[in-house]
Structure formats: C-alpha cells, structure tokens
Design a protein around this motif. Structure first.
Motif, PDB file in Angstrom:
ATOM      1  N   ILE A 193       2.003   6.558  -6.756  1.00 14.50           N
ATOM      2  CA  ILE A 193       0.933   7.442  -7.237  1.00 14.50           C
ATOM      3  C   ILE A 193       1.273   8.906  -6.959  1.00 14.50           C
ATOM      4  CG2 ILE A 193      -1.473   8.118  -6.887  1.00 14.50           C
ATOM      5  CD1 ILE A 193      -2.073   5.139  -6.377  1.00 14.50           C
ATOM      6  N   ILE A 194       1.726   9.164  -5.724  1.00 11.02           N
ATOM      7  CA  ILE A 194       2.080  10.546  -5.369  1.00 11.02           C
ATOM      8  C   ILE A 194       3.236  11.043  -6.224  1.00 11.02           C
ATOM      9  CG2 ILE A 194       3.014  12.011  -3.542  1.00 11.02           C
ATOM     10  CD1 ILE A 194       1.448  10.311  -1.529  1.00 11.02           C
ATOM     11  N   SER A 195       4.242  10.157  -6.431  1.00  9.10           N
ATOM     12  CA  SER A 195       5.383  10.542  -7.264  1.00  9.10           C
ATOM     13  C   SER A 195       4.944  10.851  -8.694  1.00  9.10           C
ATOM     14  CB  SER A 195       6.434   9.431  -7.268  1.00  9.10           C
ATOM     15  OG  SER A 195       6.910   9.180  -5.956  1.00  9.10           O
ATOM     16  N   ASP A 196       4.042  10.004  -9.218  1.00  9.56           N
ATOM     17  CA  ASP A 196       3.542  10.232 -10.569  1.00  9.56           C
ATOM     18  C   ASP A 196       2.773  11.544 -10.656  1.00  9.56           C
ATOM     19  OD1 ASP A 196       4.679   7.952 -11.507  1.00  9.56           O
ATOM     20  OD2 ASP A 196       2.863   6.725 -11.381  1.00  9.56           O
ATOM     21  N   ARG A 197       1.950  11.807  -9.638  1.00 10.37           N
ATOM     22  CA  ARG A 197       1.169  13.046  -9.635  1.00 10.37           C
ATOM     23  C   ARG A 197       2.087  14.265  -9.556  1.00 10.37           C
ATOM     24  NH1 ARG A 197      -4.236  13.053  -8.982  1.00 10.37           N
ATOM     25  NH2 ARG A 197      -4.142  15.118  -8.010  1.00 10.37           N
ATOM     26  N   ILE A 198       3.105  14.164  -8.703  1.00  3.61           N
ATOM     27  CA  ILE A 198       4.060  15.278  -8.598  1.00  3.61           C
ATOM     28  C   ILE A 198       4.782  15.483  -9.921  1.00  3.61           C
ATOM     29  CG2 ILE A 198       6.195  16.034  -7.497  1.00  3.61           C
ATOM     30  CD1 ILE A 198       5.240  14.640  -4.942  1.00  3.61           C
ATOM     31  N   VAL A 239       0.836  -1.210   0.000  1.00  2.00           N
ATOM     32  CA  VAL A 239       0.000   0.000   0.000  1.00  2.00           C
ATOM     33  C   VAL A 239       0.869   1.259   0.000  1.00  2.00           C
ATOM     34  CG1 VAL A 239      -1.674   1.344   1.330  1.00  2.00           C
ATOM     35  CG2 VAL A 239      -1.974  -1.121   1.075  1.00  2.00           C
ATOM     36  N   ILE A 240       1.896   1.239   0.891  1.00  2.95           N
ATOM     37  CA  ILE A 240       2.790   2.406   0.975  1.00  2.95           C
ATOM     38  C   ILE A 240       3.517   2.622  -0.353  1.00  2.95           C
ATOM     39  CG2 ILE A 240       4.873   3.304   2.067  1.00  2.95           C
ATOM     40  CD1 ILE A 240       3.935   1.926   4.655  1.00  2.95           C
ATOM     41  N   THR A 241       3.964   1.486  -0.948  1.00  2.10           N
ATOM     42  CA  THR A 241       4.649   1.590  -2.239  1.00  2.10           C
ATOM     43  C   THR A 241       3.721   2.141  -3.315  1.00  2.10           C
ATOM     44  OG1 THR A 241       6.062  -0.299  -1.654  1.00  2.10           O
ATOM     45  CG2 THR A 241       5.934   0.309  -3.986  1.00  2.10           C
ATOM     46  N   ALA A 242       2.478   1.628  -3.331  1.00  5.16           N
ATOM     47  CA  ALA A 242       1.513   2.097  -4.332  1.00  5.16           C
ATOM     48  C   ALA A 242       1.214   3.582  -4.152  1.00  5.16           C
ATOM     49  CB  ALA A 242       0.226   1.280  -4.244  1.00  5.16           C
ATOM     50  N   ILE A 243       0.995   3.976  -2.883  1.00  3.02           N
ATOM     51  CA  ILE A 243       0.716   5.399  -2.611  1.00  3.02           C
ATOM     52  C   ILE A 243       1.904   6.260  -3.006  1.00  3.02           C
ATOM     53  CG2 ILE A 243       0.280   7.081  -0.784  1.00  3.02           C
ATOM     54  CD1 ILE A 243      -1.340   4.906   0.649  1.00  3.02           C
TER      55      ILE A 243
END
Length: 274
Positions: free
Chosen positions: A73-78, A66-70
């Motif tokens: 996702i956050i890295s991609d959004r940034i 979950v932490i890796t996925a989040i």
C-alpha cells in the motif's frame, strides 16, 4: 538388529532405538504380501526439538501478511504520488508552453494586423472585416462613412530631408489623428502616406466636419525643419453598394481634393444629396 549389536559389540546404553537424526521412514512387510493398495493410519506425529509453536507460526504469518500489505500500500501510494507530481509538473509545463504560445500568437497577430511604423491598423485587417461591417450597416439602415487621407507632397519631404525624417512625419501624423478619432472609429494606414478612417453610425455631414477638424489640426501642427505639412481628404457615406465601390468613391473624392489645390476636404455626394 540383534546380530548387528552382537557382531559389533555395541554397548547396551547405545543399543536402544535412536530417532534424533531420522531422515527417512520406511515400513517393512513380511514375505508373500499380495500386491494391492493398503491404507496406513498415522495416529500421531510429534516433532521434538527447537521448533516454532503453532501459535507463534500463525502470528508470524499474519504479521508477514500485514507487513507485506502495508508495504504494498505504501509503495503504491508513493508511486501514485510520484505519478501525480509528474503529471502536475507536466501539466504546468504545458500551461506555461500554451501561455508562451498564446503570447507569441498575440505578438504575431499584432505584427500581422498592425502597421509597424505608425502603430495603427493596417490594410489587411480592415479588408478582413469591412465586408461584414458594411453589409450589417446596409441591412440595419445605419449610416457608415469613411475618410480617405493623403499627406500632401510627401515625396518632397523624403527628397528634402530623407526617409528617416519622412518616417518621423508619418508617426507624428498618425499620432495627431489618433488623438482625434473616437473609440468606435477605425483608423488604419492604407499604404505609403495614405490613411483611412471608418466611422460607424456617422452620416456624411458629420464625417465631413470630422475630416475638416483633422485637416486643420495637421495644418496648425508644428513640424521639424519648419516644414509645412498638410493633407487632402475625400469623404464618402456608404450606399447600397459593395465596400470596394464605397472605397473607390472616397478615393475619387480624395483625387478631386488634390486636383483642386490640396489641403482640403472633398465629399463624394450621392445622387439623393445633389
């Protein structure tokens, strides 16, 4: 083995099996075992000690996923946000560059088609569209006239008071005429002290009256050094002809005005009007 215990006099409390530091498990067989594939069933294997329980391990792995996925996702959004911001900044820079180029093009266009001294249109712009306008007037049966203007004795103005004063005369001359021309008229500097006015939807008689009002305005105007500035004009109406011939007829009428004493308007009559 018992002989090992006896030979080394190992105490009884330490002679039992010890499995607290097992690194290898080997299975020994008796002698004369036939070579073949054998299956060994391991009923149970239990590890004792400070290990993580299965439930905790599953929760830990799920948490890591979950932490890796989040994080991904956050890295991609940034990353996407930065890319979008860079794209917007690049787009804005392109808009500003295009706007600057457009403004410069307008300036260059104005310089290309505007006489820098009198701020009127120049001959190049007139020639570009005159052929089309005259053809449209002929096809539609719409009257189209022109006034050819020349400042009288302009060379004497330059000789007496210098070219700077002559430039001032040209500016004021153009300014006075600009106040008289209609919005539909096209007023341009033809070259030197010559000017032209093209009058769409205007018959010859109306164009001649208009030219006479210009002549009178110039004659009545006050000029520096008590100069007397007048102009001669030739007026022509478009017939079924090329625009070059149309301009030539107006120019001939202008020459006739000069020959007949200047400060006058001459008309290039066509055969039907004679």
């Amino acid at each position: 083995m018992s002989w090992w215990i006896a030979d080394y006099e190992v105490p009884v409390e330490k002679s039992n099996r010890q499995f607290d530091n097992v690194s290898i498990i080997e299975i020994a067989t008796g002698s004369y075992v036939k070579e073949a594939y054998y299956a060994i069933k391991l009923k149970k294997l239990v590890f004792y000690g400070e290990w993580i329980s299965e439930e905790t391990l599953v929760k830990l792995l799920l948490s890591l996923w979950v932490i890796t996925a989040i994080t991904v996702i956050i890295s991609d959004r940034i990353y996407l946000h930065k890319q979008i911001k860079l794209t917007e900044e690049r787009t804005q820079r392109l808009r500003e560059a295009n706007r600057a180029l457009y403004e410069k093009s307008l300036v260059f266009e104005e310089l290309a088609f505007t006489d820098p001294l009198t701020r009127t249109r120049n001959r190049h712009e007139i020639n570009d569209g005159l052929s089309e306008v005259t053809a449209h007037s002929i096809d539609g049966g719409i009257p189209f006239s022109m006034v050819f203007i020349d400042i009288d004795h302009f060379k004497q103005v330059n000789d007496l008071h210098g070219h700077r004063y002559g430039d001032n005369v040209l500016r004021r001359f153009a300014s006075l005429i600009n106040k008289l021309v209609r919005k539909s008229d096209v007023f341009a500097r033809w070259g030197g002290e010559e000017f032209v006015i093209f009058c769409p939807a205007t018959p010859l008689g109306a164009a001649a009256e208009f030219a006479e009002s210009i002549r009178d305005c110039i004659e009545q105007a006050e000029w520096d050094h008590d100069m007397k500035i007048t102009c001669s004009m030739g007026v022509a109406e478009l017939e079924n002809e090329e625009y070059n011939h149309f301009i030539e007829r107006a120019d001939k009428a202008l020459l006739k005005a000069k020959e007949r004493g200047r400060n006058r308007v001459e008309i290039a009559w066509n055969e039907s009007q004679l």
